[in-house]
Design a protein around this motif. Structure first.
Motif, PDB file in Angstrom:
ATOM      1  N   GLY A   1       0.669  -1.202   0.224  1.00 46.90           N
ATOM      2  CA  GLY A   1       0.393  -0.166  -0.247  1.00 46.90           C
ATOM      3  C   GLY A   1       0.659   1.268  -0.410  1.00 46.90           C
ATOM      4  O   GLY A   1       0.273   2.429  -0.400  1.00 46.90           O
ATOM      5  N   ASN A   2       1.961   0.973   1.006  1.00 47.92           N
ATOM      6  CA  ASN A   2       2.639   2.038   1.091  1.00 47.92           C
ATOM      7  C   ASN A   2       3.781   2.800  -0.818  1.00 47.92           C
ATOM      8  O   ASN A   2       3.523   3.762  -1.222  1.00 47.92           O
ATOM      9  N   LEU A   3       3.782   1.252  -1.078  1.00 51.67           N
ATOM     10  CA  LEU A   3       4.267   1.519  -2.410  1.00 51.67           C
ATOM     11  C   LEU A   3       3.894   1.861  -3.529  1.00 51.67           C
ATOM     12  O   LEU A   3       3.558   3.090  -4.243  1.00 51.67           O
ATOM     13  N   PHE A   4       2.209   1.606  -3.608  1.00 54.50           N
ATOM     14  CA  PHE A   4       1.477   2.126  -4.246  1.00 54.50           C
ATOM     15  C   PHE A   4       0.883   3.073  -3.937  1.00 54.50           C
ATOM     16  O   PHE A   4       0.439   3.988  -4.958  1.00 54.50           O
ATOM     17  N   ALA A   5       0.649   4.128  -2.907  1.00 50.49           N
ATOM     18  CA  ALA A   5       0.467   5.341  -3.049  1.00 50.49           C
ATOM     19  C   ALA A   5       1.569   6.147  -3.150  1.00 50.49           C
ATOM     20  O   ALA A   5       0.948   6.951  -3.831  1.00 50.49           O
ATOM     21  N   HIS A   6       2.914   5.996  -2.914  1.00 44.17           N
ATOM     22  CA  HIS A   6       4.286   6.675  -3.745  1.00 44.17           C
ATOM     23  C   HIS A   6       3.212   6.705  -5.247  1.00 44.17           C
ATOM     24  O   HIS A   6       4.178   7.725  -5.818  1.00 44.17           O
ATOM     25  N   GLY A   7       3.655   5.261  -6.044  1.00 41.22           N
ATOM     26  CA  GLY A   7       3.575   5.302  -7.519  1.00 41.22           C
ATOM     27  C   GLY A   7       2.560   6.424  -8.018  1.00 41.22           C
ATOM     28  O   GLY A   7       2.989   7.260  -9.079  1.00 41.22           O
ATOM     29  N   PHE A   8       1.328   6.468  -7.208  1.00 39.90           N
ATOM     30  CA  PHE A   8       0.567   7.280  -7.482  1.00 39.90           C
ATOM     31  C   PHE A   8       0.494   8.506  -7.557  1.00 39.90           C
ATOM     32  O   PHE A   8      -0.638   9.501  -7.928  1.00 39.90           O
ATOM     33  N   LYS A   9       0.800   9.288  -6.335  1.00 46.36           N
ATOM     34  CA  LYS A   9       1.452  10.187  -5.957  1.00 46.36           C
ATOM     35  C   LYS A   9       2.214  10.679  -7.023  1.00 46.36           C
ATOM     36  O   LYS A   9       1.484  11.602  -7.650  1.00 46.36           O
ATOM     37  N   THR A  10       3.159  10.220  -7.241  1.00 48.97           N
ATOM     38  CA  THR A  10       3.956  10.250  -8.350  1.00 48.97           C
ATOM     39  C   THR A  10       2.812  10.789  -9.762  1.00 48.97           C
ATOM     40  O   THR A  10       3.718  11.421 -10.023  1.00 48.97           O
ATOM     41  N   THR A  11       2.205   9.524  -9.724  1.00 45.64           N
ATOM     42  CA  THR A  11       1.058  10.034 -11.059  1.00 45.64           C
ATOM     43  C   THR A  11       0.374  10.740 -11.189  1.00 45.64           C
ATOM     44  O   THR A  11       0.516  11.523 -12.429  1.00 45.64           O
ATOM     45  N   ALA A  12      -0.228  11.340  -9.892  1.00 41.75           N
ATOM     46  CA  ALA A  12      -0.791  12.501  -9.990  1.00 41.75           C
ATOM     47  C   ALA A  12       0.594  14.189 -10.827  1.00 41.75           C
ATOM     48  O   ALA A  12      -0.723  14.461 -10.876  1.00 41.75           O
ATOM     49  N   VAL A  13       1.133  14.084  -9.746  1.00 33.35           N
ATOM     50  CA  VAL A  13       2.018  14.894 -10.522  1.00 33.35           C
ATOM     51  C   VAL A  13       2.511  15.326 -11.709  1.00 33.35           C
ATOM     52  O   VAL A  13       2.751  16.306 -11.888  1.00 33.35           O
ATOM     53  N   ILE A  14       2.503  14.133 -12.132  1.00 33.54           N
ATOM     54  CA  ILE A  14       3.080  14.697 -13.619  1.00 33.54           C
ATOM     55  C   ILE A  14       1.826  14.745 -14.601  1.00 33.54           C
ATOM     56  O   ILE A  14       2.105  15.017 -15.121  1.00 33.54           O
ATOM     57  N   THR A  15       0.663  14.456 -14.062  1.00 31.71           N
ATOM     58  CA  THR A  15      -0.909  13.878 -14.324  1.00 31.71           C
ATOM     59  C   THR A  15      -0.709  16.062 -15.053  1.00 31.71           C
ATOM     60  O   THR A  15      -1.586  16.652 -15.979  1.00 31.71           O
ATOM     61  N   VAL A  16      -0.455  16.514 -14.008  1.00 26.98           N
ATOM     62  CA  VAL A  16      -1.235  17.929 -13.196  1.00 26.98           C
ATOM     63  C   VAL A  16       0.152  19.124 -14.262  1.00 26.98           C
ATOM     64  O   VAL A  16      -0.126  19.489 -14.955  1.00 26.98           O
ATOM     65  N   ILE A  17       0.954  18.350 -14.351  1.00 28.96           N
ATOM     66  CA  ILE A  17       2.394  19.183 -14.899  1.00 28.96           C
ATOM     67  C   ILE A  17       2.145  18.821 -16.441  1.00 28.96           C
ATOM     68  O   ILE A  17       2.202  19.680 -17.060  1.00 28.96           O
ATOM     69  N   VAL A  18       1.856  17.872 -17.135  1.00 24.45           N
ATOM     70  CA  VAL A  18       2.034  17.692 -18.814  1.00 24.45           C
ATOM     71  C   VAL A  18       0.296  18.226 -18.516  1.00 24.45           C
ATOM     72  O   VAL A  18       0.720  18.597 -20.123  1.00 24.45           O
ATOM     73  N   LEU A  19      -0.413  18.120 -17.979  1.00 21.85           N
ATOM     74  CA  LEU A  19      -2.056  18.726 -18.238  1.00 21.85           C
ATOM     75  C   LEU A  19      -1.464  20.129 -18.636  1.00 21.85           C
ATOM     76  O   LEU A  19      -2.431  20.579 -19.317  1.00 21.85           O
ATOM     77  N   LEU A  20      -0.460  21.024 -17.707  1.00 18.45           N
ATOM     78  CA  LEU A  20      -0.770  21.315 -17.843  1.00 18.45           C
ATOM     79  C   LEU A  20       0.312  22.562 -19.109  1.00 18.45           C
ATOM     80  O   LEU A  20       0.155  23.415 -19.842  1.00 18.45           O
ATOM     81  N   TYR A  21       1.313  21.588 -19.742  1.00 18.54           N
ATOM     82  CA  TYR A  21       1.687  21.580 -20.445  1.00 18.54           C
ATOM     83  C   TYR A  21       1.091  21.761 -21.878  1.00 18.54           C
ATOM     84  O   TYR A  21       1.366  22.647 -22.957  1.00 18.54           O
ATOM     85  N   THR A  22       0.335  20.397 -21.330  1.00 24.78           N
ATOM     86  CA  THR A  22      -0.329  20.679 -23.194  1.00 24.78           C
ATOM     87  C   THR A  22      -1.398  21.389 -23.243  1.00 24.78           C
ATOM     88  O   THR A  22      -1.354  22.206 -23.944  1.00 24.78           O
ATOM     89  N   ILE A  23      -2.087  22.257 -22.392  1.00 20.76           N
ATOM     90  CA  ILE A  23      -3.148  23.255 -22.552  1.00 20.76           C
ATOM     91  C   ILE A  23      -2.164  24.521 -23.212  1.00 20.76           C
ATOM     92  O   ILE A  23      -2.472  24.962 -24.040  1.00 20.76           O
ATOM     93  N   LEU A  24      -0.506  25.029 -22.415  1.00 21.72           N
ATOM     94  CA  LEU A  24      -0.158  26.039 -22.885  1.00 21.72           C
ATOM     95  C   LEU A  24       0.782  25.934 -24.412  1.00 21.72           C
ATOM     96  O   LEU A  24       0.168  26.811 -25.403  1.00 21.72           O
ATOM     97  N   ALA A  25       0.727  24.156 -24.449  1.00 19.83           N
ATOM     98  CA  ALA A  25       1.412  23.838 -25.802  1.00 19.83           C
ATOM     99  C   ALA A  25       0.451  24.612 -26.754  1.00 19.83           C
ATOM    100  O   ALA A  25       0.466  25.120 -27.914  1.00 19.83           O
ATOM    101  N   PHE A  26      -0.938  24.011 -26.609  1.00 19.07           N
ATOM    102  CA  PHE A  26      -2.109  23.953 -27.499  1.00 19.07           C
ATOM    103  C   PHE A  26      -2.580  25.072 -28.039  1.00 19.07           C
ATOM    104  O   PHE A  26      -2.757  25.541 -28.645  1.00 19.07           O
ATOM    105  N   LYS A  27      -2.179  26.461 -26.309  1.00 21.64           N
ATOM    106  CA  LYS A  27      -3.388  27.542 -26.604  1.00 21.64           C
ATOM    107  C   LYS A  27      -1.998  28.197 -27.001  1.00 21.64           C
ATOM    108  O   LYS A  27      -2.357  29.645 -27.772  1.00 21.64           O
TER     109      LYS A  27
END
Length: 173
Positions: A67-93
């Motif tokens: 559970g600790n490992l899964f949570a750490h991986g998914f927290k990392t996923t959340a950070v990546i998703t936010v950063i890539v999402l911001l980049y995607t919007i910035l790139a397209f706009k």
């Protein structure tokens, strides 16, 4: 002396930068004509999350649970998703607004080559796509990264070493 643990935010930033640089390389070498190259980006994402989980376990000397490992991986996923999402919007706009037109034109050509839709149906689909392109991209990033991130976190949690120590096991009675 306690080991220094790299946070999910730092790992997410590192993985995000790798994904963004890969995406820029694909864009500048006109790799959009080869959609199979996007699978490499997902493979990098998957490998990055697994790396984050294994590194976390190693930094804590395997004193972690699944559970600790899964949570750490998914927290990392959340950070990546936010950063890539911001980049995607910035790139397209802002950075590469012509990317939308290129993608839409490739879609039109593919639909015409398939021959399954009439010209009016293609025009209607392209019109809707143009109107909602950024929304589709945002939803695609969120859903795609959440699914692949969950799978990657499960794999990373499964393969990382786990020897959790019971904090009450060494207590004298």
């Amino acid at each position: 002396m306690e080991n220094k643990v790299t946070t999910p935010q730092v790992k997410g930033l590192i993985i995000s930068l790798i994904l963004i640089v890969y995406g820029l390389i694909i864009y500048f070498v006109d790799g959009m004509k080869h959609p199979e190259l996007s699978y490499v980006q997902y493979a990098l994402f998957l490998a990055g999350i697994i790396w984050a989980c294994v590194t976390y376990s190693n930094q804590l000397n395997a004193n972690v649970t699944f559970g600790n490992l899964f949570a750490h991986g998914f927290k990392t996923t959340a950070v990546i998703t936010v950063i890539v999402l911001l980049y995607t919007i910035l790139a397209f706009k802002v950075l590469f607004p012509e990317m939308i037109d290129k993608s839409i034109e490739m879609t039109r050509q593919k639909m015409e080559a398939d021959g399954k839709a009439s010209d009016s149906q293609i025009d209607q689909a392209i019109s809707m796509m143009r109107e909602h392109y950024v929304l589709f991209a945002v939803v695609g990033v969120i859903v795609g990264f959440a699914i692949i991130g969950a799978i990657s976190s499960l794999i990373g949690a499964a393969i990382a070493k786990k020897k959790p120590q019971d904090p009450f096991g060494n207590q004298p009675i």
